[in-house]
Design a protein around this motif. Sequence first.
Motif, PDB file in Angstrom:
ATOM      1  N   ALA A 173       0.580  -6.036 -23.958  1.00 21.83           N
ATOM      2  CA  ALA A 173      -0.314  -6.895 -23.178  1.00 21.83           C
ATOM      3  C   ALA A 173      -0.132  -8.362 -23.547  1.00 21.83           C
ATOM      4  O   ALA A 173      -0.392  -9.261 -22.725  1.00 21.83           O
ATOM      5  CB  ALA A 173      -1.760  -6.474 -23.410  1.00 21.83           C
ATOM      6  N   LEU A 174       0.326  -8.619 -24.773  1.00 24.51           N
ATOM      7  CA  LEU A 174       0.529  -9.995 -25.234  1.00 24.51           C
ATOM      8  C   LEU A 174       1.937 -10.512 -24.943  1.00 24.51           C
ATOM      9  O   LEU A 174       2.115 -11.697 -24.672  1.00 24.51           O
ATOM     10  CB  LEU A 174       0.257 -10.082 -26.740  1.00 24.51           C
ATOM     11  N   VAL A 175       2.941  -9.626 -25.015  1.00 23.59           N
ATOM     12  CA  VAL A 175       4.331 -10.075 -24.929  1.00 23.59           C
ATOM     13  C   VAL A 175       4.983  -9.740 -23.598  1.00 23.59           C
ATOM     14  O   VAL A 175       6.092 -10.197 -23.316  1.00 23.59           O
ATOM     15  CB  VAL A 175       5.176  -9.482 -26.074  1.00 23.59           C
ATOM     16  N   ALA A 176       4.340  -8.950 -22.755  1.00 19.16           N
ATOM     17  CA  ALA A 176       4.904  -8.576 -21.458  1.00 19.16           C
ATOM     18  C   ALA A 176       3.894  -8.913 -20.367  1.00 19.16           C
ATOM     19  O   ALA A 176       2.858  -9.517 -20.629  1.00 19.16           O
ATOM     20  CB  ALA A 176       5.268  -7.094 -21.437  1.00 19.16           C
ATOM     21  N   SER A 177       4.195  -8.515 -19.157  1.00 19.28           N
ATOM     22  CA  SER A 177       3.307  -8.780 -18.022  1.00 19.28           C
ATOM     23  C   SER A 177       3.076  -7.492 -17.249  1.00 19.28           C
ATOM     24  O   SER A 177       3.706  -7.246 -16.214  1.00 19.28           O
ATOM     25  CB  SER A 177       3.910  -9.849 -17.096  1.00 19.28           C
ATOM     26  N   PRO A 178       2.187  -6.633 -17.742  1.00 24.00           N
ATOM     27  CA  PRO A 178       1.935  -5.378 -17.017  1.00 24.00           C
ATOM     28  C   PRO A 178       1.348  -5.636 -15.630  1.00 24.00           C
ATOM     29  O   PRO A 178       0.682  -6.656 -15.412  1.00 24.00           O
ATOM     30  CB  PRO A 178       0.912  -4.662 -17.906  1.00 24.00           C
ATOM     31  N   TRP A 179       1.591  -4.715 -14.736  1.00 26.13           N
ATOM     32  CA  TRP A 179       0.908  -4.723 -13.446  1.00 26.13           C
ATOM     33  C   TRP A 179      -0.455  -4.076 -13.685  1.00 26.13           C
ATOM     34  O   TRP A 179      -0.611  -2.866 -13.589  1.00 26.13           O
ATOM     35  CB  TRP A 179       1.696  -3.946 -12.410  1.00 26.13           C
ATOM     36  N   TRP A 180      -1.454  -4.888 -13.977  1.00 20.76           N
ATOM     37  CA  TRP A 180      -2.724  -4.350 -14.436  1.00 20.76           C
ATOM     38  C   TRP A 180      -3.438  -3.527 -13.369  1.00 20.76           C
ATOM     39  O   TRP A 180      -3.904  -2.412 -13.632  1.00 20.76           O
ATOM     40  CB  TRP A 180      -3.630  -5.479 -14.919  1.00 20.76           C
ATOM     41  N   ILE A 181      -3.547  -4.063 -12.161  1.00 21.06           N
ATOM     42  CA  ILE A 181      -4.294  -3.334 -11.126  1.00 21.06           C
ATOM     43  C   ILE A 181      -3.558  -2.053 -10.744  1.00 21.06           C
ATOM     44  O   ILE A 181      -4.153  -0.973 -10.655  1.00 21.06           O
ATOM     45  CB  ILE A 181      -4.504  -4.236  -9.891  1.00 21.06           C
ATOM     46  N   THR A 182      -2.249  -2.159 -10.535  1.00 20.12           N
ATOM     47  CA  THR A 182      -1.456  -0.972 -10.224  1.00 20.12           C
ATOM     48  C   THR A 182      -1.536   0.037 -11.368  1.00 20.12           C
ATOM     49  O   THR A 182      -1.708   1.243 -11.138  1.00 20.12           O
ATOM     50  CB  THR A 182       0.019  -1.357  -9.975  1.00 20.12           C
ATOM     51  N   GLY A 183      -1.428  -0.454 -12.597  1.00 14.53           N
ATOM     52  CA  GLY A 183      -1.504   0.434 -13.753  1.00 14.53           C
ATOM     53  C   GLY A 183      -2.845   1.138 -13.859  1.00 14.53           C
ATOM     54  O   GLY A 183      -2.912   2.327 -14.194  1.00 14.53           O
ATOM     55  N   LEU A 184      -3.934   0.418 -13.569  1.00 12.78           N
ATOM     56  CA  LEU A 184      -5.260   1.035 -13.636  1.00 12.78           C
ATOM     57  C   LEU A 184      -5.438   2.098 -12.554  1.00 12.78           C
ATOM     58  O   LEU A 184      -5.990   3.179 -12.810  1.00 12.78           O
ATOM     59  CB  LEU A 184      -6.339  -0.036 -13.505  1.00 12.78           C
TER      60      LEU A 184
ATOM     61  N   PRO B  35       0.801  -1.238   0.000  1.00 12.72           N
ATOM     62  CA  PRO B  35       0.000   0.000   0.000  1.00 12.72           C
ATOM     63  C   PRO B  35       0.830   1.284   0.000  1.00 12.72           C
ATOM     64  O   PRO B  35       0.472   2.244  -0.687  1.00 12.72           O
ATOM     65  CB  PRO B  35      -0.825  -0.126   1.290  1.00 12.72           C
ATOM     66  N   ASP B  36       1.943   1.316   0.756  1.00 13.15           N
ATOM     67  CA  ASP B  36       2.741   2.541   0.785  1.00 13.15           C
ATOM     68  C   ASP B  36       3.425   2.793  -0.566  1.00 13.15           C
ATOM     69  O   ASP B  36       3.537   3.942  -1.017  1.00 13.15           O
ATOM     70  CB  ASP B  36       3.773   2.482   1.914  1.00 13.15           C
ATOM     71  N   VAL B  37       3.853   1.713  -1.224  1.00  8.09           N
ATOM     72  CA  VAL B  37       4.458   1.851  -2.550  1.00  8.09           C
ATOM     73  C   VAL B  37       3.400   2.294  -3.562  1.00  8.09           C
ATOM     74  O   VAL B  37       3.659   3.144  -4.429  1.00  8.09           O
ATOM     75  CB  VAL B  37       5.109   0.527  -2.987  1.00  8.09           C
ATOM     76  N   LEU B  38       2.206   1.740  -3.439  1.00  7.44           N
ATOM     77  CA  LEU B  38       1.121   2.124  -4.338  1.00  7.44           C
ATOM     78  C   LEU B  38       0.802   3.608  -4.202  1.00  7.44           C
ATOM     79  O   LEU B  38       0.562   4.292  -5.207  1.00  7.44           O
ATOM     80  CB  LEU B  38      -0.123   1.285  -4.040  1.00  7.44           C
TER      81      LEU B  38
ATOM     82  N   VAL C 262      10.017   5.415 -11.440  1.00 11.03           N
ATOM     83  CA  VAL C 262       9.349   5.117 -10.166  1.00 11.03           C
ATOM     84  C   VAL C 262       8.863   3.672 -10.150  1.00 11.03           C
ATOM     85  O   VAL C 262       8.948   2.987  -9.116  1.00 11.03           O
ATOM     86  CB  VAL C 262       8.188   6.106  -9.928  1.00 11.03           C
ATOM     87  N   LEU C 263       8.346   3.187 -11.271  1.00 14.03           N
ATOM     88  CA  LEU C 263       7.919   1.785 -11.338  1.00 14.03           C
ATOM     89  C   LEU C 263       9.094   0.836 -11.158  1.00 14.03           C
ATOM     90  O   LEU C 263       8.973  -0.205 -10.484  1.00 14.03           O
ATOM     91  CB  LEU C 263       7.230   1.518 -12.683  1.00 14.03           C
ATOM     92  N   ILE C 264      10.237   1.178 -11.750  1.00 14.95           N
ATOM     93  CA  ILE C 264      11.430   0.331 -11.584  1.00 14.95           C
ATOM     94  C   ILE C 264      11.897   0.348 -10.133  1.00 14.95           C
ATOM     95  O   ILE C 264      12.252  -0.694  -9.564  1.00 14.95           O
ATOM     96  CB  ILE C 264      12.539   0.793 -12.543  1.00 14.95           C
ATOM     97  N   ILE C 265      11.884   1.522  -9.504  1.00 11.83           N
ATOM     98  CA  ILE C 265      12.245   1.626  -8.085  1.00 11.83           C
ATOM     99  C   ILE C 265      11.293   0.783  -7.240  1.00 11.83           C
ATOM    100  O   ILE C 265      11.694   0.170  -6.246  1.00 11.83           O
ATOM    101  CB  ILE C 265      12.220   3.090  -7.635  1.00 11.83           C
ATOM    102  N   ALA C 266      10.026   0.722  -7.663  1.00 10.98           N
ATOM    103  CA  ALA C 266       9.031  -0.062  -6.920  1.00 10.98           C
ATOM    104  C   ALA C 266       9.216  -1.557  -7.093  1.00 10.98           C
ATOM    105  O   ALA C 266       8.511  -2.352  -6.454  1.00 10.98           O
ATOM    106  CB  ALA C 266       7.627   0.334  -7.363  1.00 10.98           C
TER     107      ALA C 266
ATOM    108  N   ALA D 116       0.747   8.971  -6.594  1.00 13.66           N
ATOM    109  CA  ALA D 116       1.146  10.379  -6.539  1.00 13.66           C
ATOM    110  C   ALA D 116       2.023  10.741  -7.739  1.00 13.66           C
ATOM    111  O   ALA D 116       1.861  11.802  -8.364  1.00 13.66           O
ATOM    112  CB  ALA D 116       1.883  10.664  -5.226  1.00 13.66           C
ATOM    113  N   ALA D 117       2.950   9.843  -8.089  1.00 11.82           N
ATOM    114  CA  ALA D 117       3.814  10.077  -9.250  1.00 11.82           C
ATOM    115  C   ALA D 117       2.991  10.131 -10.527  1.00 11.82           C
ATOM    116  O   ALA D 117       3.262  10.945 -11.423  1.00 11.82           O
ATOM    117  CB  ALA D 117       4.871   8.981  -9.338  1.00 11.82           C
ATOM    118  N   ALA D 118       1.968   9.283 -10.630  1.00 14.50           N
ATOM    119  CA  ALA D 118       1.119   9.262 -11.822  1.00 14.50           C
ATOM    120  C   ALA D 118       0.333  10.556 -11.964  1.00 14.50           C
ATOM    121  O   ALA D 118       0.155  11.067 -13.083  1.00 14.50           O
ATOM    122  CB  ALA D 118       0.172   8.068 -11.768  1.00 14.50           C
TER     123      ALA D 118
END
Length: 252
Positions: free
Chosen positions: A196-207, A6-9, A36-40, A14-16
């Motif tokens: 979305a087909l060739v990688a693995s996005p963080w879908w919930i975090t991304g949304l 939660p703290d990282v989210l 920021v995503l890489i740091i996370a 905030a960064a978004a």
Amino acid sequence: MIEVAPDVLALLVAAAFFAGFVDAIAGGGGLITVPVLIIAGAPPLTAIATNKVQGVFGAGMAAVSYGRAGHVDLRRQLWVALLALGAGGVGALLTAALPTQLIRIALPVLLIAIALFFALKPGLNDIDRTARFGPMMFAVTVVPLVAFYDGLIGPGAGAFYMIGFVALAGYGVLKATAHTKLLNFSSNLGGLLIYALVASPWWITGLLMGFAQMAGAYVGARMAMRIGSKLIKPLLVVSASVLAAKLLWDLT
């Protein structure tokens, strides 16, 4: 399940928001969110894919805001947006097959040139000028080229759209920004469909980041429309310069 604590989210959200604000005015939001995503803890490819997820929301909100205010006719530009979507998808598809390292070396030089253009060229304001390219020529040359790059790598695409609209299409700075956001949305979406087909996005975090991007983009677009080139030009110069510095640092 949310991919981060939660703290990282909270940090990512905030960064978004800040990235959406900056991106709606001058581009360069990925300069904020990808690191920021890489740091996370996201692997680089996951970070890029997740950035596409949340970036689509911000660019889409900015495009709608500019469209509602009459700075871009979204319906008339639909076919151009479809070109950008397709080229963005092709760029993402060919990420592993092209010399992206060579492109990364050349990119800082191009961004510095863009920053100097907007910083030093006199008379850049919100008034349209004589176009060097007609609408059709611009649509079939500049748009697919920048959109392809957006899908291939991404950072700086907004600045490249801007320089094209101002230097070649003859648009004023505010009108160029409005059209840039529509094409940014389209090429981002094309890239996302492939990632979305060739990688693995963080879908919930991304949304969740995407909702924050939308809020930031709304605020940024409203401010840009109120102040115009007096805000857009300096922020674009700073954004392009910082992105160039970040890319040069990554090469060392």
